[in-house]
Structures are given as structure tokens and as C-alpha cells.
Scaffold this motif. Structure first.
Motif, PDB file in Angstrom:
ATOM      1  N   THR A 252       0.951  -1.324  -0.135  1.00 36.75           N
ATOM      2  CA  THR A 252      -0.021  -0.003  -0.056  1.00 36.75           C
ATOM      3  C   THR A 252       0.634   1.214   0.002  1.00 36.75           C
ATOM      4  N   PHE A 253       0.560   2.336  -1.011  1.00 40.59           N
ATOM      5  CA  PHE A 253       1.340   3.252  -1.013  1.00 40.59           C
ATOM      6  C   PHE A 253       0.786   4.610  -0.531  1.00 40.59           C
ATOM      7  N   THR A 254       1.534   5.442   0.290  1.00 41.10           N
ATOM      8  CA  THR A 254       1.108   7.156   0.297  1.00 41.10           C
ATOM      9  C   THR A 254       1.931   7.601  -0.461  1.00 41.10           C
ATOM     10  N   TYR A 255       1.876   9.157  -0.463  1.00 39.41           N
ATOM     11  CA  TYR A 255       2.604  10.098  -1.104  1.00 39.41           C
ATOM     12  C   TYR A 255       3.983  10.104  -0.111  1.00 39.41           C
ATOM     13  N   THR A 256       5.125  10.792  -1.068  1.00 44.48           N
ATOM     14  CA  THR A 256       6.427  10.685  -0.568  1.00 44.48           C
ATOM     15  C   THR A 256       6.417  11.531   0.933  1.00 44.48           C
ATOM     16  N   SER A 257       5.428  12.537   1.162  1.00 45.72           N
ATOM     17  CA  SER A 257       5.317  13.409   2.378  1.00 45.72           C
ATOM     18  C   SER A 257       3.957  13.204   2.811  1.00 45.72           C
ATOM     19  N   PRO A 258       3.547  12.080   3.224  1.00 48.18           N
ATOM     20  CA  PRO A 258       2.061  11.809   3.492  1.00 48.18           C
ATOM     21  C   PRO A 258       1.777  12.578   4.863  1.00 48.18           C
ATOM     22  N   SER A 259       0.630  12.876   5.117  1.00 47.23           N
ATOM     23  CA  SER A 259      -0.095  13.146   6.238  1.00 47.23           C
ATOM     24  C   SER A 259      -0.013  12.087   7.170  1.00 47.23           C
ATOM     25  N   LYS A 260      -0.089  12.494   8.509  1.00 49.21           N
ATOM     26  CA  LYS A 260      -0.372  11.370   9.448  1.00 49.21           C
ATOM     27  C   LYS A 260      -1.501  10.202   9.493  1.00 49.21           C
ATOM     28  N   THR A 261      -2.215  10.846   8.931  1.00 53.59           N
ATOM     29  CA  THR A 261      -3.821  10.339   8.603  1.00 53.59           C
ATOM     30  C   THR A 261      -3.495   9.155   7.499  1.00 53.59           C
ATOM     31  N   SER A 262      -2.800   9.691   6.666  1.00 53.80           N
ATOM     32  CA  SER A 262      -2.695   8.926   5.315  1.00 53.80           C
ATOM     33  C   SER A 262      -1.897   7.647   6.060  1.00 53.80           C
ATOM     34  N   VAL A 263      -0.729   7.738   6.545  1.00 48.71           N
ATOM     35  CA  VAL A 263       0.011   6.706   7.074  1.00 48.71           C
ATOM     36  C   VAL A 263      -0.686   5.654   7.959  1.00 48.71           C
ATOM     37  N   GLU A 264      -1.785   6.079   8.605  1.00 47.92           N
ATOM     38  CA  GLU A 264      -2.490   5.469   9.532  1.00 47.92           C
ATOM     39  C   GLU A 264      -3.184   4.621   8.686  1.00 47.92           C
ATOM     40  N   LEU A 265      -3.961   5.395   7.828  1.00 49.73           N
ATOM     41  CA  LEU A 265      -4.936   4.294   6.935  1.00 49.73           C
ATOM     42  C   LEU A 265      -4.263   3.572   6.223  1.00 49.73           C
ATOM     43  N   ALA A 266      -3.276   3.865   5.473  1.00 51.11           N
ATOM     44  CA  ALA A 266      -2.276   3.012   4.907  1.00 51.11           C
ATOM     45  C   ALA A 266      -1.934   1.656   5.504  1.00 51.11           C
ATOM     46  N   THR A 267      -1.384   1.776   6.764  1.00 55.45           N
ATOM     47  CA  THR A 267      -1.163   0.829   7.537  1.00 55.45           C
ATOM     48  C   THR A 267      -2.123  -0.076   8.093  1.00 55.45           C
ATOM     49  N   LYS A 268      -3.406   0.405   8.363  1.00 53.78           N
ATOM     50  CA  LYS A 268      -4.816  -0.343   8.748  1.00 53.78           C
ATOM     51  C   LYS A 268      -5.381  -1.135   7.600  1.00 53.78           C
ATOM     52  N   VAL A 269      -5.126  -0.409   6.404  1.00 53.44           N
ATOM     53  CA  VAL A 269      -5.633  -1.258   5.240  1.00 53.44           C
ATOM     54  C   VAL A 269      -4.800  -2.252   4.742  1.00 53.44           C
ATOM     55  N   GLN A 270      -3.349  -2.101   4.755  1.00 50.55           N
ATOM     56  CA  GLN A 270      -2.481  -3.007   4.476  1.00 50.55           C
ATOM     57  C   GLN A 270      -2.571  -4.125   5.373  1.00 50.55           C
ATOM     58  N   ASN A 271      -2.667  -4.053   6.616  1.00 52.79           N
ATOM     59  CA  ASN A 271      -2.645  -5.141   7.750  1.00 52.79           C
ATOM     60  C   ASN A 271      -3.798  -5.956   7.476  1.00 52.79           C
ATOM     61  N   SER A 272      -4.843  -4.995   7.263  1.00 50.96           N
ATOM     62  CA  SER A 272      -6.198  -5.991   6.901  1.00 50.96           C
ATOM     63  C   SER A 272      -6.355  -6.820   5.704  1.00 50.96           C
ATOM     64  N   LEU A 273      -5.684  -6.394   4.567  1.00 46.53           N
ATOM     65  CA  LEU A 273      -5.500  -7.152   3.410  1.00 46.53           C
ATOM     66  C   LEU A 273      -4.727  -8.289   3.551  1.00 46.53           C
ATOM     67  N   ILE A 274      -3.433  -8.115   4.392  1.00 51.27           N
ATOM     68  CA  ILE A 274      -2.809  -9.208   4.641  1.00 51.27           C
ATOM     69  C   ILE A 274      -3.497 -10.374   5.444  1.00 51.27           C
ATOM     70  N   LYS A 275      -4.212  -9.827   6.416  1.00 56.40           N
ATOM     71  CA  LYS A 275      -4.875 -10.857   7.217  1.00 56.40           C
ATOM     72  C   LYS A 275      -5.957 -11.596   6.224  1.00 56.40           C
ATOM     73  N   ALA A 276      -6.546 -11.091   5.495  1.00 61.10           N
ATOM     74  CA  ALA A 276      -7.517 -11.457   4.765  1.00 61.10           C
ATOM     75  C   ALA A 276      -7.044 -12.221   3.491  1.00 61.10           C
ATOM     76  N   THR A 277      -5.886 -11.766   3.107  1.00 61.43           N
ATOM     77  CA  THR A 277      -5.675 -12.702   1.810  1.00 61.43           C
ATOM     78  C   THR A 277      -4.368 -13.580   2.219  1.00 61.43           C
ATOM     79  N   GLY A 278      -3.904 -13.590   3.299  1.00 58.28           N
ATOM     80  CA  GLY A 278      -2.707 -14.320   3.550  1.00 58.28           C
ATOM     81  C   GLY A 278      -1.448 -14.299   2.612  1.00 58.28           C
ATOM     82  N   LEU A 279      -1.508 -13.267   1.640  1.00 59.77           N
ATOM     83  CA  LEU A 279      -0.135 -12.883   0.950  1.00 59.77           C
ATOM     84  C   LEU A 279       0.799 -12.363   1.504  1.00 59.77           C
TER      85      LEU A 279
END
Length: 245
Positions: free
Chosen positions: A102-129
Motif C-alpha cells: 500500500t502506497f502513500t505520497y512521499t510526504s504523507p499526512s499522519k492520517t494517510s500513513v495510519e490509513l495505509a497501515t490499517k488497510v495493509q494489515n487488513s489485506l494481509i490478514k484477509a488474503t494471507g499473501l
């Protein structure tokens, strides 16, 4: 209650309108996956309170809406978060690269990083990839949008095993639900209460036989004739008893 605005786009266009962006054997365009996931995300978000949505790619996939047009629509609409859905590729040939990132911009906001992290973790948990992590990139859609924005890469089209998953409706829905889960967690979105419809009870019928006595009639009388006609017209069985006085 104020509405939460979420904007979405399926990367690129379908039907070959975007050069490349397909599995090496040509059996699926990237947009086929991206578009299906966005559609599933929107369907799932209907189950949440106070959410309104905007899709800025062409939902038919027949045109590749320019990135500038997409980001302008998102900004003018005043989205609270933007998610761009993609499938990855390492080359135009089959290769070993695999996993979800999951990508954020090169100088992301704090919320962007938090959102990206939560979505990434959720995707890994769901897909097992394989977890390729949260990364930074200078992609237009996450650079030019003025709200927390992420771009998800849900697997590699250039990997045979993951390409098979990307073609699967089950995997597409799994990714969509995982993305919504991360989004809901970040912004504290609440599901609508489930309305349980009362189950009507079946009408109980008695198996007890009842003998109905109406009174005495004289044989051949108009009263008896009228009663017999009524019973016959309604298909009711009856029995007469001759009583000698």
C-alpha cells in the motif's frame, strides 16, 4: 450527523484502452480486477451509517479517465479520504514477484500513513499473501488529492498464482471487505443496525372434529331445503338423522 465522504477510483481503463496493464497471457486486464473491487467496496459501504461515495474512474472501463480529471473531481467534491485500487506487475512476463503493498505520497499526512497501515494489515490478514509493507511513491492520484489518500496494490498480475487469485470473484470481494475494514477502523465508521423482521406464526388448525347441531327440521320443509343447499354450495359434508316421535 455529518456525512463521511469517501472517493474511489479503479486504476486505469479496461478493454485494452490503457497500454499494458494486463496479465502476461492477456487473459485479464488490470481494470477487470480494480473495477470489481471498487464496486464491492461501494456495495459494502452501503452498510455503514453516514457514508457517501464518489467514483472518479469510468465505471464501464471503456475510457481511461485522465489522472488530472480524477484528482480535480475528488478535490472539488471535498472527499475526506481517497482510495485508488490497483493490481501490481513486475514486468510483462511471468515472474516471481508477489505480495500486497500500500502506497502513500512521499510526504504523507499522519492520517494517510495510519490509513495505509490499517488497510495493509487488513489485506494481509484477509488474503494471507506476502506483506510488502506500506511504501511511499510520487503517484499523481495520492500526490494531487488534498485529503488522506492511499493506493493499494492487491497482488501481482505477473505472478501466475496471484494472477489466478486476481481473476477470482471471491478474492476480489475479500480484498474489498479488507479495504473497508481498514477504512472503517481508521475513521470510526459504524455499521447500520440490522433490522430483524418478525416472523409471522403459522395459523394453527385444529384436528379435533366437531359435530354441529342446528336444530330440528320437518322432512320436505323449505327450511331444511335451504340448509342443505347452503351446505352443498360450500362443499360441506352433512348427515341427516330421521327421528320418530
Amino acid at each position: 450527523m455529518s456525512l463521511f465522504k469517501i472517493s474511489l477510483d479503479a486504476g486505469h481503463g479496461g478493454f485494452g484502452v490503457t497500454p499494458g496493464k494486463r496479465v502476461p497471457d492477456g487473459s485479464m486486464y488490470e481494470w477487470d480486477f480494480n473495477g470489481a473491487v471498487v464496486k464491492n467496496i461501494m456495495a459494502e459501504l452501503l452498510n455503514y451509517e453516514g457514508v457517501t461515495m464518489l467514483r472518479v474512474d469510468d465505471p464501464t472501463g471503456k475510457t481511461d479517465v485522465p489522472l488530472k480529471e480524477r484528482s480535480t473531481k475528488v478535490n472539488n467534491w471535498g472527499s475526506h479520504a481517497h482510495i485508488s485500487v490497483h493490481a501490481n506487475a513486475a514486468s510483462d512476463e511471468w515472474g516471481p514477484a508477489h505480495g500486497v503493498e500500500t502506497f502513500t505520497y512521499t510526504s504523507p499526512s499522519k492520517t494517510s500513513v495510519e490509513l495505509a497501515t490499517k488497510v495493509q494489515n487488513s489485506l494481509i490478514k484477509a488474503t494471507g499473501l506476502t506483506d510488502r509493507g506500506v511504501k511511499k511513491a510520487d503517484f499523481h492520484i495520492i500526490r494531487e488529492t488534498h485529503m488522506p489518500s492511499i493506493l493499494v496494490e492487491c497482488g501481482f498480475m505477473s505472478n501466475k498464482e496471484e494472477a489466478a487469485l486476481l481473476k477470482s470473484s471471491d478474492y476480489r470481494k475479500k480484498c474489498a471487505l479488507a479495504i473497508v475494514e481498514g477504512l472503517a477502523d481508521q475513521f470510526n465508521l459504524k455499521k447500520k443496525p440490522v433490522v430483524v423482521k418478525p416472523v409471522s406464526k403459522p395459523v394453527e388448525t385444529s384436528t379435533v372434529k366437531v359435530n354441529v347441531i342446528t336444530g330440528w327440521y320437518t322432512e320436505g320443509s323449505s327450511g331444511l331445503a335451504a340448509l342443505e343447499k347452503f351446505l352443498k354450495d360450500h362443499g360441506w359434508k352433512y348427515r341427516k338423522e330421521i327421528v320418530k316421535e
